[in-house]
Write an enzyme that holds these catalytic residues in place. Structure first.
Site, PDB file in Angstrom:
ATOM      1  N   GLU A   1       0.840  -1.194   0.000  1.00  0.00           N
ATOM      2  CA  GLU A   1       0.000   0.000   0.000  1.00  0.00           C
ATOM      3  C   GLU A   1       0.878   1.248   0.000  1.00  0.00           C
ATOM      4  OE1 GLU A   1      -2.117   0.470   3.654  1.00  0.00           O
ATOM      5  OE2 GLU A   1      -2.991   2.389   3.065  1.00  0.00           O
TER       6      GLU A   1
ATOM      7  N   ASP B   1      -1.045  -0.932   5.890  1.00  0.00           N
ATOM      8  CA  ASP B   1      -0.929  -0.367   7.228  1.00  0.00           C
ATOM      9  C   ASP B   1      -1.924  -1.017   8.183  1.00  0.00           C
ATOM     10  OD1 ASP B   1       1.104   1.338   6.645  1.00  0.00           O
ATOM     11  OD2 ASP B   1      -0.214   2.991   6.054  1.00  0.00           O
TER      12      ASP B   1
ATOM     13  N   ASP C   1      -4.100   0.111   9.970  1.00  0.00           N
ATOM     14  CA  ASP C   1      -5.195   1.017  10.328  1.00  0.00           C
ATOM     15  C   ASP C   1      -6.426   0.693   9.486  1.00  0.00           C
ATOM     16  OD1 ASP C   1      -4.626   1.907   7.808  1.00  0.00           O
ATOM     17  OD2 ASP C   1      -3.693   3.786   8.450  1.00  0.00           O
TER      18      ASP C   1
ATOM     19  N   ASP D   1      -7.786   2.163   6.899  1.00  0.00           N
ATOM     20  CA  ASP D   1      -7.566   2.191   5.448  1.00  0.00           C
ATOM     21  C   ASP D   1      -6.837   0.938   4.973  1.00  0.00           C
ATOM     22  OD1 ASP D   1      -8.842   4.530   5.113  1.00  0.00           O
ATOM     23  OD2 ASP D   1      -7.041   5.778   4.896  1.00  0.00           O
TER      24      ASP D   1
END
Ligand code: TTJ
Length: 640
Positions: A428, A505, A507, A509
């Site tokens: 990503e 990541d 998180d 997203d």
């Protein structure tokens, strides 16, 4: 079977058999990962389900105990405890003899097939201990094993009686052996999902599940009197219905066929096959029988109604199944399985039987429900319309020169062409992608950065999916082509990488990107997942730098808490907000280096999970999606 010395002789083969199971557990339960662990429970529960199918058991209680063991109790007739031809209690024979599915003909052990029903002796061999209580004839009989070896001395080969009861039934409690399993903590979400599936397939059976491992016990009852109609309703719950579920059943040549299907306003099909209550991840003859017949029927109707004119070509199978969710469940006296994971039904007579019952019943239904028929055919028309655009998109992709898969300059491929050693990281963000390119071992590690959000393939139609540059690059890089579901256009033997590693990541997203990628793989290249090629990388959340001693990476808050408790001297804590914050060296240590990184293998355990990769994860509510990714994160294994 010789009676003389039979006990000695059989106990030797018993021990040899159990040793084989302990040496190569994967051969008997698929794997020693979390999935294999849960499989132990299914093996035991399936025995009670068989007793239910025989008409003698209405309740099963499954309990995850505080000590890490699992208890399964039913109210069936009880495992036979009387003398077996081998000179010991039949119960001993059940738990110490390796019997291949269906081969164990002495008792009522008709089994299901695939990896299932091979059984209780395998569970016994892979357990630190296993405790048996059988209630019958007013008595409670007891037996006990350690690593598959019987530990109670029998009087004349018969089990000790430890109490009185007016009930009948069987109660098994076992502790998975940590010498065998990577993890011995049962994954309750998957377990519950599979038990729920069993309840849908057995509408008169009540399954009580309790997880007693936490501070307060959690219980759930699975009882689905609507059977597979309820199952279909649950699978389509989050989507816009085109019609109510349609249900039919019938029998042909000794094969029972049951089917429920419903249409929703989506561009995909979801057809699940079960044989003798076991999910067939790779499909098989029951599905091909249903599909072929259904296509013929719908084309006949379409011409009768003038929806297709003489000059028009037929609807394809995919057209008439556009938007369909279906559960097809058959009972077969002697199922055979093939395929990579032995989950593809192989019996030709199953295809004939399902075809015959479908032909009779679907026509009976649609002749009476013309309005429903018209709605269903409009889904096929929609599909046929976009199919033409799709076909153009598909040819565009396939005519591209074969080896220029680095078309837009994104993929940094590896040098080796030895697929069994190669890995591709889908990373990503461009900055993390850049670091990964510097950090990797370019010999066998390929990096493909993706920007922001890739297309949501659940919501998009296939032509849009294939027009997406990043998806095109990915499909080309993998080298296998693609197809919807399990199809012939996809060739796993051409796969250029043994591991496809999603690196995003930690998180929301990142979780979203992971699910989009998983959905893409699941929908267009499901074999990648079923054959264990897809992984999620677990970058650390923290780095601790102590005033004295070694620096370490921590992967979640639980690990940090533990570190705080065990390390009293002061330390500096660095929190990584994303992969982009790591330099090449850190990225190598934490996520690329096979010696030190943590990878989570993506595994799909039952039909519901298979549907959930698209359904649950991609629906509009974020919380379950987050929970899925985070939970997988917690279970991450050290990949050494
Ligand atoms: C066999 O034929 C005579 C009557 O009982 C039949 C039987 O074996 N029933 C049975 C077995 N009910 N439940 C089991 C069973 C339950 C568990 C939890 C585990 C095992 C290995 C068997």
């Amino acid at each position: 079977m010789a009676k003389k010395n039979a006990y000695d002789a059989s106990s030797i083969t018993v021990l040899e058999g159990l040793e084989a199971v302990r040496k190569r557990p994967g051969m008997y339960i698929g794997s020693v990962s979390r999935k294999g662990l849960n499989h132990l429970v299914y093996e035991i529960v399936d025995n009670s389900v068989d007793e239910h199918l025989a008409g003698y058991c209405s309740e099963i209680h499954v309990t995850l105990e505080k000590d890490g063991s699992c208890t399964v109790e039913d109210n069936g007739r009880g495992i036979p405890v009387g003398m077996h031809a081998k000179g010991v209690s039949a119960e001993r024979v059940v738990f110490t003899t390796l019997h291949a599915g269906g081969k164990f003909d002495d008792t009522a052990y008709k089994t299901s097939g695939g990896l299932h029903g091979v059984g209780s002796s395998v569970v016994n061999a892979l357990s630190s201990w296993l405790d048996v209580r059988v209630m019958l004839d007013g008595k409670i009989y007891h037996d006990y094993y350690e690593q598959g070896i019987p530990k109670l001395e029998l009087q004349g080969g018969l089990l000790p009686v430890v109490g009185k009861t007016s009930r009948t039934g069987t109660c098994i409690r076992f502790l998975p052996d940590p010498e065998i399993f990577e993890k011995t903590w049962f994954a309750e979400v998957e377990l519950k999902s599979r038990l729920h599936e069993t309840a849908y397939l057995n509408p008169n059976l009540k399954i009580y599940f309790t997880d007693d491992r936490g501070e307060k016990a959690e219980s759930e009852t699975f009882y689905e009197p609507d059977g597979i109609v309820g199952f279909v309703k649950e699978l389509t719950a989050k989507e816009e219905n085109v019609c109510e579920p349609i249900y039919f059943k019938g029998e042909c040549d000794g094969i029972l066929v049951e089917c429920a299907f419903q249409y929703v306003n989506e561009f995909h099909e979801n057809i699940l096959g079960f044989c003798n209550n076991i999910y067939n991840a790779e499909g098989g003859t029951h599905l091909t029988g249903f599909k072929a017949t259904f296509t013929t029927i719908m084309n006949t109707y379409a011409r009768q109604l003038g929806i297709l004119k003489d000059k028009d070509a037929n609807f394809t199978g995919a057209d008439v199944r556009n938007g369909m969710t279906a559960v097809i469940s058959i009972k077969h006296p002697a199922p055979r399985f093939e395929g990579q994971t032995k989950t593809k039904l192989d019996n030709q007579d199953a295809s004939r039987a399902v075809g015959k019952v479908t032909a009779d019943e679907v026509v009976l239904y649609f002749d009476k429900h013309l309005d429903v028929l018209k709605n269903v055919l409009s889904c096929a028309e929609k599909s046929a319309k976009i199919r033409k655009t799709e076909e153009r998109a598909k040819t565009n992709l396939l005519v591209k020169p074969k080896y220029s898969f680095d078309s837009n300059g994104k993929l940094a491929n590896c040098e080796s062409r030895n697929a069994s050693k190669c890995e591709i990281f889908i990373v990503e963000g461009d900055s993390a992608g850049g670091s990964a390119k510097m950090a990797r071992d370019r010999n066998y590690q390929a990096i493909m950065p993706i920007r922001g959000k890739i297309l949501n393939v659940e919501k998009a139609s296939i032509d849009k999916v294939l027009a997406n540059a990043e998806i095109k690059t990915m499909i080309n890089a993998f080298g296998c082509g693609f197809s919807e579901g399990f199809g012939n256009d996809f060739d796993i033997t051409k796969l250029r990488y043994d591991k496809i590693i999603i690196m995003a990541d930690a998180d929301v997203d990142g979780a979203h990107i992971s699910t989009l990628l998983l959905t893409l793989f699941y929908r267009f290249m499901p074999e990648l997942i079923y054959e264990g090629h897809v992984y999620i990388a677990m970058p650390p959340l923290y780095k601790v730098i102590p005033s004295r001693g070694e620096e370490t990476y921590l992967y979640d808050d639980k690990a940090l808490e533990k570190y705080r408790k065990t390390h009293k001297s002061p330390f500096t804590l660095q929190r990584y907000k994303g992969l982009g914050e790591m330099d090449a060296q850190q990225l190598w240590e934490t996520t690329l280096n096979p010696e030190t990184r943590i990878l989570q293998k993506v595994e799909i355990e039952d039909a519901r999970m298979a549907s959930d990769v698209t359904g649950m994860l991609m629906g509009n509510d974020v919380p379950p999606r987050k929970a899925f990714i985070y939970r997988h994160a917690q279970e991450a294994l050290l990949d050494v």
